[in-house]
Scaffold this motif. Structure first.
Motif: not given
Length: 123
Positions: A37-38, A23-29
């Motif tokens: 937001e996605i 989740r955190e890696a995807s929010v950062w990317v």
């Protein structure tokens, strides 16, 4: 006290850590593309993608599957306050309720149903 001895803490910590990491890696990317937001959605899909690839070559450990099942079953209670707030909001909407329910159905239930079918088939 006996119940605490049977909890597989290592599997719980690993499962929760895996979810948080994706989740955190995807929010950062996604923040790098100006769309944080996605991040949750891309994290969910990327974790599913990694697990599908993993399952193609190796079996997913039973400890991880059991912990995930317990986590999903117990996390349903986290949505009770959201449901209560939604009910209060629905009461004040009046004539707009049917449109609201259609939007909720399309944007929530259908994607979750599709995701569940994909996860059941590929995991």
């Amino acid at each position: 006290m006996e119940q605490l001895k049977r909890v597989d803490w290592q599997a719980w910590i690993f499962t929760i850590g895996l979810i948080i990491f994706f989740r955190e890696a995807s929010v950062w990317v996604m923040s790098q593309f100006n769309h944080p937001e996605i991040g949750n959605l891309t994290g969910l899909l990327s974790l599913l993608f990694v697990l599908v690839i993993w399952r193609r070559f190796k079996k997913i450990p039973a400890r991880l599957v059991d912990t995930n099942n317990k986590l999903m079953r117990e996390s349903g209670f986290a949505f009770l306050p959201v449901c209560a707030g939604s009910l209060i909001m629905l009461v004040s909407m009046g004539k707009e309720i049917p449109l609201f329910l259609v939007v909720m159905f399309i944007s929530t239930l259908i994607p979750l149903w599709i995701y569940a079918k994909m996860a059941k088939k590929w995991l």
